[in-house]
Design a protein around this motif. Structure first.
Motif, mmCIF file in Angstrom:
data_model
loop_
_atom_site.group_PDB
_atom_site.id
_atom_site.type_symbol
_atom_site.label_atom_id
_atom_site.label_comp_id
_atom_site.label_asym_id
_atom_site.label_seq_id
_atom_site.Cartn_x
_atom_site.Cartn_y
_atom_site.Cartn_z
ATOM 1 N N LYS B 200 64.494 31.636 37.258
ATOM 2 C CA LYS B 200 64.832 32.483 38.407
ATOM 3 C C LYS B 200 65.717 31.699 39.362
ATOM 4 O O LYS B 200 65.544 30.480 39.521
ATOM 5 C CB LYS B 200 63.561 32.846 39.187
ATOM 6 C CG LYS B 200 62.660 33.845 38.513
ATOM 7 C CD LYS B 200 61.616 34.345 39.535
ATOM 8 C CE LYS B 200 60.361 34.827 38.859
ATOM 9 N NZ LYS B 200 59.265 33.884 38.772
ATOM 10 N N ALA B 201 66.616 32.408 39.998
ATOM 11 C CA ALA B 201 67.440 31.773 41.025
ATOM 12 C C ALA B 201 66.530 31.288 42.147
ATOM 13 O O ALA B 201 65.577 31.974 42.516
ATOM 14 C CB ALA B 201 68.462 32.773 41.560
ATOM 15 N N GLY B 202 66.774 30.091 42.667
ATOM 16 C CA GLY B 202 65.989 29.559 43.777
ATOM 17 C C GLY B 202 64.708 28.879 43.349
ATOM 18 O O GLY B 202 63.939 28.396 44.181
ATOM 19 N N ASP B 203 64.416 28.860 42.040
ATOM 20 C CA ASP B 203 63.192 28.228 41.557
ATOM 21 C C ASP B 203 63.556 27.359 40.343
ATOM 22 O O ASP B 203 63.310 27.731 39.206
ATOM 23 C CB ASP B 203 62.173 29.322 41.178
ATOM 24 C CG ASP B 203 60.855 28.737 40.673
ATOM 25 O OD1 ASP B 203 60.596 27.531 40.912
ATOM 26 O OD2 ASP B 203 60.101 29.487 40.008
ATOM 27 N N PRO B 204 64.197 26.206 40.596
ATOM 28 C CA PRO B 204 64.771 25.437 39.484
ATOM 29 C C PRO B 204 63.730 24.917 38.492
ATOM 30 O O PRO B 204 62.651 24.478 38.872
ATOM 31 C CB PRO B 204 65.488 24.277 40.167
ATOM 32 C CG PRO B 204 65.221 24.381 41.607
ATOM 33 C CD PRO B 204 64.405 25.580 41.892
#
Lengths: 181, 393, 88
Positions: B200-204
Motif C-alpha cells: 500500500k502507498a504510505g506503508d512501505p
C-alpha cells in the motif's frame, strides 16, 4: 457418433458453421464438438473444420480421418483439394453447387445452390457470399437434424441483426436440397 | 445457468470474468491469444470491470500481474510455450513472494522447429517453481477450474499462485457445450480476495531483499513445500463445495475411471484422458481387460496419497507422458514411480512417450499400446522396456 | 547435414505450402507496352514470384502458381502497367 468434415475457404465461415452445428445439436439433446484444422490461415486459402455429434459426451480429441459426412462450401474446391479423402463407403457429401454435380460413385450427394441462396438473402461480407448458414440447412437434411433447432442456433449465434435472414437461408436450403445417389 | 458452445479459451475467459478479475496483463502468443482477446472484449464492452495492461513481453506480463496482485486485487494472465519460458523467472518470484495469481497455460510444444501444436513440455517445465499446476480434460473443467483456482490459491493455507492448463487446439480452439454458471453463484462461492500482505502507498514493505539468514531463506522454501501439502486438502474441499453448488465435481486431485475392479491402470494428464477413457471402454468390451484410467488432475501438488490408494489393488501401471526430460524419462512417470517405490509399492510401471510435438494420438493408438503392455505383464510379470517411445502406427 | 541425427533444419524450397496461387482472389495483369523496365515490381514482390525474363515484349514474368494476388506490384508500378483484376 457422426463425424463431419467441412471444406471451405478462409473467410467463408466453415468454422462458424461447425460451431453453430454444435449449438443446434445441443438443442435436440446431442453432444457436439467442433474444431478447426490449422494450416495456412488466410482469406481465400482452403480450410477445413471438423465436427463430431454423439448421443453422449464426445471424449475423443483426435483428428477425424474417416468422416461420415463431408460438407463443401465452395463449388471450386474439389478441383484443388481432395474433398473425398478418407470418406467412409456410402458416406454423404453436402455440396454447394450452381447446378448438376458429379462426384465419385458410392456416395450420397445433397446438392444445393448455397451461393444463390446467400445472395438472395443479402448475405454478403466484403464482396463474398456467406454460404455457411445455407449449407447448414442442407446438412441438417442430410443428418436428420431438425431445421428448427438449426434456425434457432443460427439466430442465437449470429444475434438479432443478421441471425433471422441467415436462418431463412438455412431453411430455404433445407427445402431446396436435391438428393442424388 | 446457460449452456453455450465455447472454445476452451473462451471458457477460460468466462472463468476469469465470473471470478471478477480486476487486472489482466498479457502478451499474445498462439494458441493462448483468444483468451486475452475475449477478456479485452469483455472489458471494452463494460461487461467486466477490469483493467487490461498491454505489455511488451511475457516476462512483463507476469511481472505486471504479480504487481497488481501484490497491490491487493485479483489478477490474471495467460500464455503458452515460448511465452511461458520467457516468464519462467517471474514464476519463481510470484510463488516465492506467496502472492496468489491465476494463469491459464494453453499448452504448446517448444521449438525448434517452430510448432504450435500441443504437448506438455511447457507446463511440465514449471513443476519446480512453487506454482500449483493442473491440467483440464474438457472445456467445462477449464471454466470450472479457472474459478476454483482463485479460491484454492487465495486460501490462507495455500497462498501460492496456480496454473490452469488446457491442451492447445484440442481444447483451446475446440468448441463444445459449456455451462456458464450465474454470477451470483460464483459470487457465493468465491469469498473476497485474501492474501498474506498487500503493498500500500504510505506503508512501505520490502519483498525479496537479501536474506539476513540463509536458514530463514531455506525455511521459506520449506514453507512453500508445506503449503503445497496443505493445498491437497484445500483442493478437495473446494472441489466438493463446487460440486454441491453446480453438481460438477472432479474428484479433487485425481479421478479414477472404472477402477473399482481394475487390475491395470493407465495414467495421464490433460485432454487425451478422454481418449484414454474411450480406449479403456474398448479394451474392457472387446478384450475383457480389467483396466481403469487414472486421471491425474494436479501435477503440483503431486497427488501421492491418491495414487498409492489407486495403485494398491492393481498389477501394473502404464503412464502416458506428453513430454520428456531427455536423458531421464517422462515427468509424470518419474513422479508416479518415485512415490510408489518410496512407499514400498513395487509393481511394473511403464512410460509411454507419445503425442509429443503434437503428434495425433487416437484412442486406437492408446488401446494398442495398452494391449501390448497388458500381455507383457501377463506373460512375464514385468515390462520389457520400461521407457518406450510411441510414434503412432 | 548429419546423417545420424534428426535436426531441425530444412533447405528453402519452392512450393512447400502447395500452390499458394490458388489462394488468389485478384490477379495482376501486365500491360507490357507501358512497362519501363524499372524492376520495382520485381524488387517489391514479397513472394519472389516476379522474374525478369526479357522475352519478346515482356520484361517481367509473373509465376501465377505462387502469386497470392496481394497487389503490391500494381501499387508500386510507376506507369500503372500492372492492374489487379478479379479472378474467375
Amino acid at each position: 457418433m457422426i463425424e463431419i468434415r467441412f471444406h471451405g475457404r478462409g473467410g467463408q465461415g466453415a468454422v462458424t458453421a461447425a460451431n453453430i452445428l454444435v449449438m443446434a445439436a445441443y438443442k435436440v439433446g446431442l453432444w457436439g464438438q467442433a474444431f478447426p484444422f490449422f494450416g495456412a490461415e488466410r482469406r481465400g486459402a482452403p480450410v477445413k473444420a471438423f465436427a463430431r455429434l454423439s448421443k453422449s459426451r464426445v471424449r475423443v480429441r483426435s483428428m477425424i480421418r474417416h468422416p461420415d459426412v463431408v460438407v463443401v462450401l465452395d463449388p471450386k474446391l474439389p478441383e484443388i483439394v481432395d474433398v473425398y479423402s478418407g470418406i467412409k463407403d456410402g458416406g454423404t457429401v453436402v455440396m454447394n453447387t450452381p447446378g448438376k454435380f458429379k462426384g465419385p460413385k458410392g456416395l450420397r450427394y445433397y446438392l444445393v445452390n448455397a451461393t444463390k441462396i446467400a445472395l438472395d438473402h443479402g448475405l454478403v461480407l466484403a464482396g463474398w457470399p456467406l454460404v455457411n448458414t445455407a449449407i447448414l440447412g442442407a446438412l441438417a437434411r442430410a443428418i436428420d437434424l431438425p431445421i428448427e433447432a438449426v434456425k434457432k442456433a443460427i439466430t442465437e449465434y449470429l444475434g438479432p441483426k443478421v441471425g433471422p435472414k441467415n436462418a431463412e437461408a438455412a431453411e430455404q436450403a433445407f427445402r431446396e436440397v436435391v438428393i442424388v445417389e | 445457468m446457460a449452456v453455450r458452445p465455447l472454445t476452451g479459451n473462451y471458457a477460460v475467459a468466462w472463468g476469469a470474468r465470473l471470478s471478477r478479475v480486476k487486472v489482466v496483463a498479457a502478451y499474445p502468443i498462439t494458441p493462448q491469444t483468444t483468451i486475452v482477446e475475449k477478456l479485452a472484449q469483455f472489458i471494452e464492452s463494460g461487461e467486466m470491470d477490469a483493467k487490461m495492461i498491454r505489455v511488451e513481453s511475457e516476462h512483463s506480463a507476469l511481472a505486471a500481474t504479480f504487481g497488481a496482485a501484490a497491490g491487493g486485487v485479483r489478477a490474471f494472465t495467460a500464455t503458452s510455450s515460448h511465452g511461458l519460458m520467457y516468464m519462467h523467472e517471474m514464476l519463481w518470484w510470484t510463488a516465492g513472494a506467496r502472492i496468489p495469481v491465476v494463469m491459464a497455460v494453453a499448452t504448446r510444444t517448444m521449438g525448434p522447429p517452430w510448432n504450435i501444436w500441443t504437448d506438455h513440455s511447457d507446463i511440465m517445465g514449471q513443476r519446480d517453481t512453487g506454482w500449483l499446476v493442473m491440467m483440464a480434460e474438457h472445456n467445462q473443467e477449464v471454466l470450472d477450474m479457472t474459478i476454483q483456482m482463485f479460491k484454492i490459491t487465495e486460501d490462507p493455507r495455500v497462498f501460492l499462485p496456480g496454473i490452469v492448463g488446457l491442451d492447445a487446439f484440442i481444447l483451446s480452439h475446440t468448441t463444445e457445450p459449456v455451462d456458464i454458471p450465474e454470477q451470483e453463484l460464483v459470487d457465493s462461492f468465491l469469498p473476497p480476495r485474501r492474501q498474506p500482505y498487500v503493498f500500500k502507498a504510505g506503508d512501505p514493505l520490502i519483498m525479496g531483499n537479501i536474506p539476513s539468514s540463509l536458514e530463514e531463506n531455506m525455511k521459506m522454501r520449506w514453507d512453500i513445500h508445506r503449503s503445497m501439502e496443505e493445498a491437497k486438502k484445500v483442493i478437495q474441499k473446494v472441489d466438493a463445495e463446487w460440486e454441491r453448488l453446480t453438481g460438477r465435481g472432479y474428484g479433487g486431485l485425481t479421478e479414477c475411471y472404472r477402477c473399482s475392479d481394475a487390475q491395470y491402470l493407465v495414467a495421464g494428464i490433460g485432454a487425451w484422458v478422454g481418449d484414454m477413457r474411450e480406449a479403456v471402454d474398448y479394451l474392457r468390451e472387446e478384450f475383457g481387460v480389467k483396466i481403469g484410467v487414472l486421471k491425474v488432475r494436479f501435477v503440483r501438488p503431486f497427488p501421492r496419497e491418491d495414487i498409492l490408494k489407486w495403485a494398491s489393488s492393481v498389477k501394473a501401471i502404464a503412464v502416458f507422458d506428453r513430454s520428456v526430460s531427455p536423458g531421464s524419462a517422462g515427468p509424470l512417470f518419474l513422479d508416479i514411480a518415485a512415490h510408489l517405490m518410496a512407499s514400498g509399492t513395487m509393481l511394473p510401471i511403464k512410460d509411454l512417450l507419445a503425442g509429443l510435438t503434437g503428434v495425433d494420438v487416437t484412442y486406437e493408438d492408446i488401446a494398442n499400446a495398452l494391449l501390448r503392455f497388458v500381455s507383457e505383464v501377463e506373460e512375464m510379470g514385468t515390462v520389457k522396456q520400461p521407457i518406450e517411445w510411441y510414434f503412432g502406427r | 547435414m548429419s546423417e545420424e541425427h534428426v535436426l531441425p533444419l530444412a533447405r528453402p524450397q519452392v512450393g512447400v505450402s502447395g500452390k499458394t496461387g490458388t489462394w488468389r482472389v485478384i490477379r495482376p495483369e501486365v500491360d507490357h507496352s507501358k512497362c519501363i523496365k524499372c524492376a520495382l515490381c520485381w524488387l517489391h514482390c514479397p513472394e519472389s514470384t516476379i522474374d525478369i525474363v526479357e522475352e519478346g515484349e515482356a520484361y517481367i514474368k509473373i509465376d501465377y502458381d505462387y502469386c497470392k494476388g496481394c497487389g503490391i506490384c500494381a501499387d508500386v508500378c510507376p506507369t500503372k502497367a500492372i492492374r489487379m483484376v478479379p479472378e474467375g
